[in-house]
Every structure is written in structure tokens, then in C-alpha cells.
Scaffold this active site. Structure first.
Site: not given
Lengths: 401, 92
Positions: A192, A307
Site C-alpha cells: 500500500r 494496521c
């Protein structure tokens, strides 16, 4: 019988009302007047009337309706000496514009009358080409692009949110991008954190990001702050920046940043993500709520895993980071309505956006009127300290990865 | 019945449901009914004294109940109630 130039000019003068520079100065101070500069690009580049719309006479028929949709809008046109604007005004009348005038003597009369004019903003030929799609948008234009080039934006974290934001802010021509991150690029980031690359694994994130930004747009100056955001450096780190983009990963850092940014009156564009969900807002000091108004206290760690513990679909921080950069650009240029006072929720599984209303908490220890007054008096209100280890989850989450 | 939207972080406590319809005339009554159905939510939503935790916001039709009537805020059928805990993730 064919008409001469002077015949045409005489005719135009009978049809079109002429106003003096002094008249225009009074009218524009009163507001509600649109001033159109019908000169060529090269003439406008030498200076123009502040707030004027630029449509060169060659394009007036094709572009005026988009620029001034309301045909009852009062319009004054000017050129260099007052002739071309007269003919252009006659054209506008034929198009049905009801309240059109031409400024006699044009920009020369305006300047020599001592009225305010805007010195030109000059972009290089390369910048004009690079930012041409911005320059075509009236809301951005040369002035907006110049604002971006003169702006300084600080990104806290060159991670999931900061990566896409940094790339697009750099592409947009934000002149100075500061990056606060002490981490190094890891293989697990690359799902990401698109500013980093496989061949830069092991490099400092700020240096990896600098390479990507410079490769994309050499106009951008990158200031690398290779450090963790802490109570004793937060004021120094954010000082001088126009906007801060919060891409941190811990509550500790978010409260720390909030308190310092409110005190320094710097807007913070905030986003956070969890698996398939995102939250986004703008904390604009004293104009909307701050982070403490929204969440007076952080949750315990088990209720708010980051995360690296809970996981995240890579595109979710991508989408939220780009929405953050959108809000940054709006703040810098001063266009549109920002998310100040609104919280935007994104649900990636349903692809839905939901908007919630936020309010300033009048008992907020950081941004309430009382807190502001206390700070101004040199006696800031006590603020709950959330800097304990309780908010650092297992693993090397750090402040800005 | 009002529909309560459950954020992802709390879904494990409610068997994965995204929305739950619960009866109640106030936000407090809705939350009491919700916690009765799913007891593990109690510590996540409420303090030992039965107040809302300060890290959880509750919105009725987009408005924060802190600025309405708190747990006393009236809810009607088909009102949309959202629980929203703070999230930290910046995608580390």
C-alpha cells in the site's frame, strides 16, 4: 457601402456604455461586478486588474457563457486602451448580456490613475506545460498554481496514507513537502505504501520518498525529518507549515499533533483506517472541532488495533490518503468547502460514504474559547496526557510508519 | 425498532453483523438492549458507571448525541444510529 474601421468604432460607441477607471473602482468596491480582461496572454502577463477574469477577445464568444452564465450579471470589459473591449462589449450585448460596459482608456488608464493592479505571476514555460491541466481550471489557474508552489505541507508519516498523498501533492506542485518518519522501508509496506519500491527496501522512508518525489516533480523541495514526533519536538516540526497531513498510526501522536497544531493555528487534515473502513475530516483550529472535541479520550489498545495488527486492504489508505490530499489542496488554494466540521466515513466493502456532523466542544481543553484565552494569557488549561505506553500496541508501530 | 450500525472493529462482538435492529425509545435504551443481546459489547461501549465511553461516539441521523440529549436522546423507528469508536490506523 463597406464600412471603415472608424465607422465601426463610432457604431460601437453608440451601442456600448463606456465607464471611466474611477467609475470601475467605485463599482468593484461595491461588489457584484465581474471584470473581464480581453487582452492577449502576453499583455496580461505584464499585470492585470485584481479579481479580473481573463478571456482574450479572440475567444470571447466561445468562453463567456461558461465564465458568466447569468446574462443579467453586471460586466465591465477592459483591454489595453479601450478599443478592443468596446468591440467585445458589443459582442456580449448581441449575446444577450444586459448590463455590459467597456472601460475607457483600458488598463493604461487604470494604471496611470493609480488604482490597484496585480503584478503578474510568472510560471516558467516548463511549469506552464507541467501544470497546464490546473491552469485550465478557473478555480485554480495561474494564481492557484502559484499558491501551491509557494505552499509548505507537512506529512506526518510516509506510510499508507502519506505515500499516495505525497505523490499527488508533489504532482500538483506543492512547493515544499516536509516528511516526518523515522522508519525504514520494509517488504510488508509495499502492498500500500506506493511511494516506496522493492529496490529501496531497507532505505530510510524519508529518503525513499524524497527519491520518488524528486523523480516525479523536481519543482518540489523535500524536507526530511527523520525523527519520531514527540512532545519536545512537535512545535519545532510543524512550525512554518501551512497545512499538516496526519498519517500517523498511534493515538499518542494524534493527540500530540492536535494540541500543537491548534496552538500554532495550523489546520490538520486527518484520516484513519481500519481494514475496510476509513474516517476523514479537517481540523481547522477555531473554525471547527479539533481531535479532542471528536474523541475526548483514546480507546484501550484492544479496541483500536493499528494496521500492523489488524491488517488493512491496501487501497483503503490509498483512497483516504488521496482524499486527504484533496482537502490539503482546497485549503491551500482556498477553493470549495473543506470537511471542517464534517466527518466522512468510507466503507470499502459496500463502497459507501457517510457524512456525520461534528461540533466544537465548548469545554474542550485545547480549542474552546476558554482554552484559547488561557493559552494567550500564558496559562494553558491542563490537558489529559495520553502519552503512556498503553497506546503503543505490540510491535514497532512507532509514530509515523 | 431502530437500526444500529456496527463498525468493523466491534463486529466480532456481535457475530459479524453490520447492522442490528433493536427496540428502544432512547439511545440509552437501544444500547441497553444491544448489550443485553451481546454482553461483550458492554465494556466497549459503557463505563462501569453505565456512561458512554469517551472514545465512542454515537450519532443519530448524523448528529452526535453528546450535543443532543446524550443517552436520553429520543430515537424513533427507522432512525439511523451509528456507533463510532476512534481509529488509530494510518496504515503502518
Amino acid at each position: 457601402m463597406p464600412k471603415s474601421y472608424s465607422d465601426l468604432l463610432r457604431e460601437a460607441r453608440t451601442k456600448v456604455r463606456e465607464v471611466t477607471a474611477a467609475d470601475v473602482d467605485v463599482l468593484r468596491a461595491r461588489g457584484g461586478l465581474t471584470i473581464v480582461d480581453v487582452r492577449e496572454d502576453s499583455e496580461r502577463a505584464q499585470g492585470y486588474m485584481p479579481g479580473s477574469v481573463h478571456i482574450s477577445k479572440s475567444y470571447i464568444e466561445g468562453q463567456i457563457e461558461a465564465a458568466i452564465p447569468d446574462r443579467n450579471q453586471p460586466v465591465v470589459l477592459y483591454c489595453a486602451g479601450g478599443v478592443r473591449s468596446l468591440f467585445a462589449a458589443a459582442t456580449l450585448q448581441e449575446l444577450g448580456y444586459a448590463d455590459v460596459a467597456s472601460m475607457a482608456g483600458g488598463f493604461q488608464a487604470w494604471k496611470s490613475g493609480g488604482y490597484a493592479w496585480t503584478a503578474p505571476v510568472n510560471l516558467t514555460a516548463e511549469q506552464k506545460q507541467r501544470y497546464s491541466r490546473h491552469l485550465l481550471i478557473p478555480e485554480v489557474g495561474t494564481d492557484g498554481q502559484k499558491k501551491l508552489l509557494d505552499s509548505k505541507v507537512l506529512l506526518i508519516g510516509a506510510g499508507g496514507l502519506g505515500s499516495p498523498a505525497a505523490l499527488y501533492l508533489a504532482a500538483a506542485g506543492v512547493g515544499t513537502i516536509g516528511l516526518v518518519d523515522f522508519d525504514i522501508v520494509d517488504l510488508s509496506n509495499l502492498q500500500r505504501q506506493v511511494i516506496h519500491t522493492t529496490d529501496r527496501i531497507g532505505e530510510k522512508k524519508v529518503e525513499s520518498a524524497r527519491k520518488a518525489i524528486n523523480a516525479l516533480n523536481p519543482d518540489v523541495k523535500v524536507i526530511a525529518h527523520e525523527e519520531m514526533l514527540l512532545p519536545d519536538n512537535v512545535e519545532r516540526l510543524i512550525a512554518g507549515y501551512d497545512v499538516v497531513l496526519d498519517g500517523t498510526d498511534t493515538f499518542e501522536t494524534r493527540y500530540l499533533l492536535n494540541d500543537a497544531a491548534v496552538a500554532a493555528n495550523i489546520p490538520v487534515v486527518h484520516a484513519s483506517v481500519f481494514r475496510f473502513e476509513g474516517q476523514l475530516t479537517v481540523f481547522q483550529p477555531y473554525k471547527g472541532p479539533c481531535y479532542r472535541c471528536l474523541y475526548p479520550a483514546p480507546p484501550p489498545p484492544e479496541l483500536a488495533p493499528g494496521c500492523s495488527v489488524a491488517g488493512v486492504l491496501g487501497v483503503v489508505p490509498g483512497i483516504m490518503g488521496l482524499l486527504q490530499s484533496l482537502e490539503v489542496l482546497k485549503l491551500l488554494i482556498g477553493m470549495g468547502d473543506t470537511l471542517a466540521g464534517r466527518l466522512l466515513l468510507f466503507d470499502a466493502l459496500d463502497t459507501t460514504f457517510t457524512e456525520l456532523r461534528l461540533k466544537r466542544d465548548q469545554s474542550c481543553p485545547v480549542c474552546s474559547d476558554a482554552a484559547q484565552a488561557a493559552r494567550a494569557a500564558g496559562k494553558p488549561l491542563p490537558v489529559p496526557n495520553f502519552g503512556s505506553d498503553a497506546f503503543v500496541l505490540g510491535g514497532p508501530l512507532g509514530g509515523a510508519s | 425498532m431502530s437500526t444500529v450500525w456496527i463498525p468493523q472493529v466491534l463486529r466480532a462482538s456481535v457475530g459479524g453483523a453490520k447492522t442490528i435492529d433493536v427496540p428502544g425509545a432512547t439511545v440509552g435504551a437501544l444500547i441497553t438492549a444491544l448489550v443485553a443481546q451481546h454482553p461483550t459489547l458492554h465494556s466497549q461501549l459503557l463505563t462501569d458507571e453505565g456512561e458512554l465511553n469517551r472514545f465512542v461516539n454515537v450519532y443519530v441521523n448524523g448528529q452526535d448525541v453528546r450535543y443532543l440529549g446524550g443517552l436520553e436522546t429520543a430515537v424513533e423507528d427507522r432512525d439511523e444510529v451509528r456507533l463510532l469508536p476512534a481509529m488509530a490506523g494510518g496504515a503502518a
